[in-house]
Enzyme design. Structure first.
Site, PDB file in Angstrom:
ATOM      1  N   LYS A  19       3.324   0.954  10.076  1.00 47.84           N
ATOM      2  CA  LYS A  19       1.893   0.781  10.354  1.00 47.84           C
ATOM      3  C   LYS A  19       1.538   1.297  11.748  1.00 47.84           C
ATOM      4  CE  LYS A  19      -1.285  -2.906  11.726  1.00 47.84           C
ATOM      5  NZ  LYS A  19      -2.520  -2.480  11.065  1.00 47.84           N
ATOM      6  N   ILE A 434     -21.427  -6.919   6.144  1.00 45.32           N
ATOM      7  CA  ILE A 434     -20.654  -7.782   5.253  1.00 45.32           C
ATOM      8  C   ILE A 434     -20.093  -9.006   5.981  1.00 45.32           C
ATOM      9  CG2 ILE A 434     -18.694  -7.840   3.663  1.00 45.32           C
ATOM     10  CD1 ILE A 434     -21.172  -6.212   2.781  1.00 45.32           C
ATOM     11  N   HIS A 697     -13.756   2.344   5.317  1.00 45.92           N
ATOM     12  CA  HIS A 697     -12.331   2.640   5.424  1.00 45.92           C
ATOM     13  C   HIS A 697     -12.069   4.036   5.968  1.00 45.92           C
ATOM     14  CE1 HIS A 697     -12.577  -0.641   2.441  1.00 45.92           C
ATOM     15  NE2 HIS A 697     -11.525  -1.077   3.089  1.00 45.92           N
TER      16      HIS A 697
END
Length: 760
Positions: A19, A434, A697
């Protein structure tokens, strides 16, 4: 001799090494060579953890996503991503919409993402058109095979089967994906020939689509495909998982392959039928260790039913986890802070392979050879069964007291909507987000300092309040109509709530890949769930005091907490979900008492919990919707309830979505170009909806024009007065320098549509 093998292993590294290497490379902080070096180290570590097996999985390791790897391997990259000939740049353009070093004109629409069957893993969706062709590029897989064999290991390549690959994809015009099978099969045959040249005997060919509802046309296509692949020079282990074969059982057992793997955890009841129907000359691989959850297996009980199968199949019995271990954390031995009793009940990927080794040794040498391991396993299981911390009589009594009226709002949506319009005074196309805003390095530092006891609660709370106040100010400056507090105090939308609820345990390093470099650390639900005190009221109250604009209280719903946790397996999932619903209901009531008149209860994971067979959907949807209604419907009519759902195909569950009776629902639609709203063509959705107008994203900044276009698409399907304007998901993974211009353009897009409506 029973063969033990593995279907796949987590690839992020025990400390999320991959990651961090990816994110540093994307930011331009490191060179490609450093990324490759870290990836190879993670790959080698995975192989070393599988060294005790007879066959080691390769091909399951990926820099981003295994489906994306196949898109690249078969030359199925969309034309928009092909600027230049650098393969890694093309790879990341499709994954993220941009690659390191790309100029603005090279930014493209990222590939659509959706959930991998019924898991919380997201894959990049293959795109098919009438112009689609396939050209093999298997260099990456062949390199993995050579690296494993160079270490003296018996590599078993893992590839997605041709039918599942087509089943996972999406047609961008009127093409039927099955019509591409004839073009695709030569690439598969060439791939298998190349694998054979590496000295490989067995290839694991994954066809999890076989545990779904398949039409006669798709079933026939399996015969065609595997008849063609039967001419390959390697042996094929047809691999299914995540469920039962049911009406595809005869098909799977009769295909011309050398072996069949079934999920004997989720489909234990089918083992006997498969044993009867599968040729005694074929390998039967049984997935006997749960690859989807973190509880220790009952090794003695498994041996009780497995030994008779081994007696029948002899050398042609293989055992493995039920599915790839991608869905569980890497290594329990890394955990030093979890309660020792609870830790004794758990098993992560590394430990699951050790459990598999015990079973294999018992089948080969007899139970006496592993008597100590079996005794230790039995002691841990008994400890869990009798532990007083698992059951709570107060929770059980509260569940028994639930009444049907607890699941229903007092008035209809139409009546509530009139009250909301009068009270909130929002414009047409109201804008909001959101819920989450960027989790900056400073926020993470504060959290680390507090966990290390280097920062007092007072100083931590003061600092987080400052972050919240700044977040409110930024939203006001951007011109948003409905604000959020930004969730600066939350490490994760599920873990944050689990930490404040009874019945949950947590890990330090229990990370699981969600997509790309995005990892989550699911809580562990080990016992009855109860809320001892308010969880969000103080933060939301403070945020509301910073503004005169309406502000949403932000909660995670019971179904999402359930589906994004490792859930206890000693009672039905619906009972655990009901307990969580009661806990969230208490929080909703307290938020309303505190004066919050908008409450968002996110159910991002509602659809991913759907069973893979449609015949089982109604049961799940009934209890899932009831759990949401239980937590949401205790409020007065003047309180507006919102919810949010991620990457959800709504067409076939739209009636259940409507039954939630949320006043406003926000959904992801940007990557699908509003195609998800096709569900509303034939269904008059009564409540309000916020279709996500830009893809959070991707780091690309959406233009005003692109968002106006998407909103016009939405307005052609739904009444304009029912539409909200919002991103497609939370913004915690983005940077402020990305968020501000994107939201500024979003607000301008809403203004443009209001002006157009006023002029009409």
């Amino acid at each position: 001799m029973t063969v033990i093998h593995n279907l796949g292993f987590p690839r992020i590294g025990p400390r999320r090494e991959l990651k961090f290497a990816l994110e540093n490379y994307w930011k331009g902080n490191t060179e490609r060579e450093e990324l490759v070096e870290t990836a190879q180290a993670c790959f080698d570590d995975n192989l070393s953890r599988q060294a005790n097996l007879d066959l080691q999985a390769v091909g399951d390791f990926s820099l981003y996503d295994q489906v994306l790897d196949h898109i690249v391997m078969f030359g199925n990259i969309p034309a928009r991503c092909k600027a230049g000939d650098d393969e890694l740049h093309q790879y990341f353009r499709l994954a993220r919409g941009r690659a390191p070093g790309d100029e603005n004109e090279q930014h493209v629409a990222a590939g659509e993402m959706t959930k991998w069957f019924d898991t919380n893993y997201h894959y990049i969706v293959p795109e098919f058109t009438n112009e689609t062709t396939f050209t093999l590029n298997d260099k990456a897989l062949i390199k993995q095979i050579h690296r494993a064999r160079g270490q003296g290991l018996d590599a078993k390549p893992v590839i997605i089967g041709p039918l599942t690959y087509l089943w996972l994809g999406k047609a961008k015009d009127d093409i039927n994906p099955l019509s591409l099978l004839e073009k695709l099969l030569p690439a598969y045959l060439e791939l298998l020939r190349n694998i054979s040249r590496c000295g490989v005997q067995w290839v694991q060919i994954d066809e999890p689509a076989l545990v779904t509802d398949l039409s006669a046309q798709w079933q026939q296509a399996y015969h065609v495909a595997y008849q063609a692949l039967s001419h390959s020079p390697v042996k094929l282990l047809l691999t299914t998982y995540f469920g039962a074969l049911e009406d595809n059982l005869e098909l799977a057992t009769q295909l011309p392959v050398e072996g069949l793997h079934i999920d004997a955890v989720r489909a234990r009841h089918e083992v006997e039928a498969v044993v009867k129907q599968l040729s005694p000359k074929k390998v039967l691989s049984l997935g006997v260790i749960d690859g989807r959850n973190i509880w220790k297996s009952d090794l003695t009980a498994t041996l009780d039913w497995l030994e008779p199968v081994a007696a029948k199949r002899g050398n042609l019995l293989w055992i493995a986890p039920s599915c790839s271990l991608l869905h569980v954390p890497v290594d329990l031995d890394s955990e030093s802070r979890i309660d020792p009793e609870i830790k004794s009940w758990l098993s992560f990927a590394t430990q699951k392979l050790q459990e598999l080794d015990v079973l294999g040794k018992a089948l080969r040498e007899g139970r006496e050879a592993v008597a100590k391991q079996l005794a230790k396993n039995n002691a841990a299981l008994l400890s869990r069964r009798v532990s007083a911390r698992v059951h709570n009589d107060t929770v059980r009594q509260a569940i028994a007291a639930i009444k049907p009226e607890d699941l229903t709002r007092t008035s209809s949506f139409a009546a509530r909507n009139r009250l909301h319009k009068a009270h909130l005074q929002l414009p047409l196309y109201p804008t909001t987000t959101i819920g989450s805003f960027p989790q900056t390095g400073e926020i993470r530092r504060l959290r680390r300092e507090r966990k290390a006891n280097n920062l007092s609660d007072f100083h931590y709370n003061t600092a987080i309040r400052e972050v919240i106040a700044d977040c409110i100010k930024e939203q006001e400056n951007l011109g948003l109509d409905v604000l959020v507090h930004g969730e600066a105090e939350r490490n994760d939308m599920v873990e944050y709530f689990g930490e404040q609820l009874e019945g949950f345990a947590f890990t330090q390093f229990g990370w699981v890949q969600s997509y790309g470099s995005r990892c989550v650390k699911p809580p562990i639900i080990y016992g009855d769930v109860r809320r001892p005190k308010p969880m969000t009221v103080e933060w939301v109250n403070f945020a509301q005091s910073c503004t005169t604009k309406p502000l949403k209280g932000m909660l995670t719903g019971p179904v999402t907490i359930l589906n994004w946790s490792f859930v206890r397996d000693d009672q039905p999932r619906w009972q655990t979900c009901q307990q969580i619903g009661l806990a969230i209901r208490d929080e909703v009531i307290d938020l309303e008492k505190a004066g919050i008149r908008m409450i968002q209860i996110d159910e991002a994971a509602l659809r991913e919990g759907l069973p893979l067979r449609k015949s089982e959907w109604h049961k799940y949807l009934d209890w899932a919707v009831d759990a949401f209604r239980l937590c949401a419907n205790a409020v007065y009519d003047t309180t507006q309830i919102h919810t949010h759902m991620c990457y959800s195909e709504f067409n076939d569950i739209i009636e259940s979505i409507a039954r939630l009776d949320a006043d406003v629902i926000s959904i992801e639609t940007s990557r699908s170009d509003m195609a998800l709203l096709d569900a509303f063509n034939d269904f008059e959705y009564p409540n309000q909806i916020g279709p996500g107008v830009y893809d959070i994203h991707s780091p690309n900044t959406p233009s005003i024009e692109s968002m106006v276009y998407l909103l016009n698409q939405a307005a052609s399907k739904l009444p304009a007065q029912n539409l909200w304007v919002n991103p497609d998901c939370g913004l915690k993974t983005r940077q402020w320098e990305e968020v501000k211009p994107a939201l500024k353009n979003m607000v301008e897009a809403a203004k443009a549509l209001r002006a157009k409506a006023a002029a009409a």
